[in-house]
Design a protein around this motif. Sequence first.
Motif, PDB file in Angstrom:
ATOM      1  N   GLY A 277      13.614  57.210  25.100  1.00  9.34           N
ATOM      2  CA  GLY A 277      13.579  56.145  24.117  1.00  9.34           C
ATOM      3  C   GLY A 277      12.141  55.958  23.645  1.00  9.34           C
ATOM      4  N   HIS A 278      11.967  55.797  22.352  1.00  3.48           N
ATOM      5  CA  HIS A 278      10.627  55.574  21.771  1.00  3.48           C
ATOM      6  C   HIS A 278      10.763  54.461  20.737  1.00  3.48           C
ATOM      7  CE1 HIS A 278       8.676  59.229  23.468  1.00  3.48           C
ATOM      8  NE2 HIS A 278       9.915  59.687  23.443  1.00  3.48           N
ATOM      9  N   THR A 279      10.040  53.375  20.960  1.00  2.00           N
ATOM     10  CA  THR A 279      10.227  52.208  20.085  1.00  2.00           C
ATOM     11  C   THR A 279       8.885  51.627  19.653  1.00  2.00           C
ATOM     12  OG1 THR A 279      10.370  50.792  22.045  1.00  2.00           O
ATOM     13  CG2 THR A 279      12.450  51.603  21.145  1.00  2.00           C
ATOM     14  N   ALA A 280       8.917  50.943  18.524  1.00  2.00           N
ATOM     15  CA  ALA A 280       7.697  50.314  17.999  1.00  2.00           C
ATOM     16  C   ALA A 280       8.031  48.902  17.522  1.00  2.00           C
ATOM     17  CB  ALA A 280       7.133  51.142  16.849  1.00  2.00           C
ATOM     18  N   PHE A 281       7.138  47.958  17.834  1.00  2.00           N
ATOM     19  CA  PHE A 281       7.345  46.552  17.523  1.00  2.00           C
ATOM     20  C   PHE A 281       6.110  45.964  16.852  1.00  2.00           C
ATOM     21  CE2 PHE A 281       9.848  47.638  21.223  1.00  2.00           C
ATOM     22  CZ  PHE A 281      11.074  47.058  20.974  1.00  2.00           C
ATOM     23  N   ALA A 282       6.338  44.811  16.217  1.00  3.92           N
ATOM     24  CA  ALA A 282       5.211  44.106  15.607  1.00  3.92           C
ATOM     25  C   ALA A 282       4.399  43.356  16.658  1.00  3.92           C
ATOM     26  CB  ALA A 282       5.724  43.130  14.549  1.00  3.92           C
ATOM     27  N   THR A 283       5.059  42.922  17.727  1.00  6.01           N
ATOM     28  CA  THR A 283       4.342  42.110  18.712  1.00  6.01           C
ATOM     29  C   THR A 283       4.479  42.681  20.131  1.00  6.01           C
ATOM     30  OG1 THR A 283       6.265  40.722  19.204  1.00  6.01           O
ATOM     31  CG2 THR A 283       4.825  40.008  17.390  1.00  6.01           C
ATOM     32  N   LYS A 284       3.508  42.365  20.954  1.00  2.00           N
ATOM     33  CA  LYS A 284       3.545  42.798  22.348  1.00  2.00           C
ATOM     34  C   LYS A 284       4.698  42.124  23.086  1.00  2.00           C
ATOM     35  CE  LYS A 284       0.792  43.409  26.521  1.00  2.00           C
ATOM     36  NZ  LYS A 284       1.452  42.527  27.477  1.00  2.00           N
TER      37      LYS A 284
END
Length: 507
Positions: free
Chosen positions: A182-189
């Motif tokens: 799984g590889h994910t990206a978010f705006a916030t920590k």
Amino acid sequence: MAGKGANSSNTKGKKKEVKKETGLGLSYKKDDNFGEWYSEVVVNGEMIEYYDISGCYILRPWAMSIWEIMQTFFDAEIKKMKIRNCYFPLFVSPGVLQKEKDHIEGFAPEVAWVTKSGESDLEVPIAIRPTSETVMYPYFSKWIRGHRDLPLRLNQWCNVVRWEFSNPTPFIRSREFLWQEGHTAFATKEEADTEVIDILELYRHIYEEFLAVPVIKGKKSEHEKFAGGLYTTTVEAFIPNTGRGIQGATSHCLGQNFAKMFEINFENDKGEKAMVWQNSWAYTTRTIGVMIMVHGDDKGLVLPPKIASVQVIVIPVPYKDANTQGIFDACAATVKTLNESGIRAEVDSRDNYSPGWKYSHWEMKGVPLRIEIGPKDFANNQVRAVRRDNSAKIDIPMANLVEQVNDLLNNIQKSLFEVAKQKRDACIQVVNTWEEFAEALSQKKMIMAPWCDEEEVEKDVKARTKGEMGAAKSLCSPFDQPELPEGTLCFASGKPARKWTYWGRSY
Ligand code: 87F
């Protein structure tokens, strides 16, 4: 030699009474020679076939069906979390692979390369993916523009290749293996942190609820974490026979390290340029090996009902002058009734094997419950059930079949977990001093110790425990921390302790 146990001489333990009777059975006992026992049980249980390339194994349907059952669960769960599946190529160009130099550096010797097509050398060699960070993140950079493109949450089910040199073991350490990454990206920590924990809980669920293997959730030390990331969480299992911990699966928060490197930026809701927060997480076919090591016994595999593709094997036991047709019909009816209620049952109606041979065969394959139907059972309109885990025999009236078989399967599932947990817990030793630590390590324990959490001290522990059995390292600091009384000192450095941490030898 691994997997050749059946033909080798008897070094340790008795060699097979069962074998004489049926031609089946194992040459090695789990407690006498664990390594040979494991090599033999994965083959005789029809999970694995050895292959002519070292470290590569054939996953037979009996193993693949377990992988698929876990996959069905996990895939549905991540879809509920709005994570979507994708597929990136197997091949990586050298430029892309080496883009993230620091992260690849330590791993470089394990990367396999394609250098030829037919007789001609490739102009540029092509790497085979060992993991897909460098494959995927250039496209994260392209696809993420504004905050409305976030979160980007992708998963892929695939194989990876890592050309390992330390002793290959089926499922546990192979040069090619299956996983999900799984590889994910978010705006916030905060969002990233939440996902790390949610995924770790799914991994716990797979181990504890499906494979009936107890695990400890925790955080890896700075020394043991994925170097490219911010922090690494893990589910850690333990193999009592070898006294080794084993990393069951990992869920990393990558922080913004890869975002920096691959320029994964976005315009936030205030119109400012910002960097994404990323995670990556994986579990592999190693899960199956851990399950085999934990539950298997001297008769072969022991499969938890939740992951067994055959939960109940029905075996006709006709005597010479019995109503053979009646018994076979009763077997078929039993399977039909069980199947209709959702239980995975099959009949072994082969006429070229004796019932006794079939018992051993399905015990070797680990089927959780055997149902025998003989003349007496047939006459009394009942079946005899035999549990694989504890050999208990239970007569079940046909009228109660589904209910009682369901109860038994639930019971077996629970009991496998309880027994495994008791054995694991019996291996946990709490220590406070180096002397206690060294003693516990020599007794193959999983050691819980107060630690100062300094990387130098962990390196020192490794150095001081180096030997032919391998050095001890930190396994994880459990999320579930016992109280740490004021003034507690580190077992290794004598400095003030900051947390409880599990230590031990590991796979
Ligand atoms: C071997 C060769 C090249 C592990 C490797 O844990 C690179 C690597 O990056 C490598 N062995 N790793 C770390 C993998 C980290 C991370 N990748 C995505 C995971 C979860 C899934």
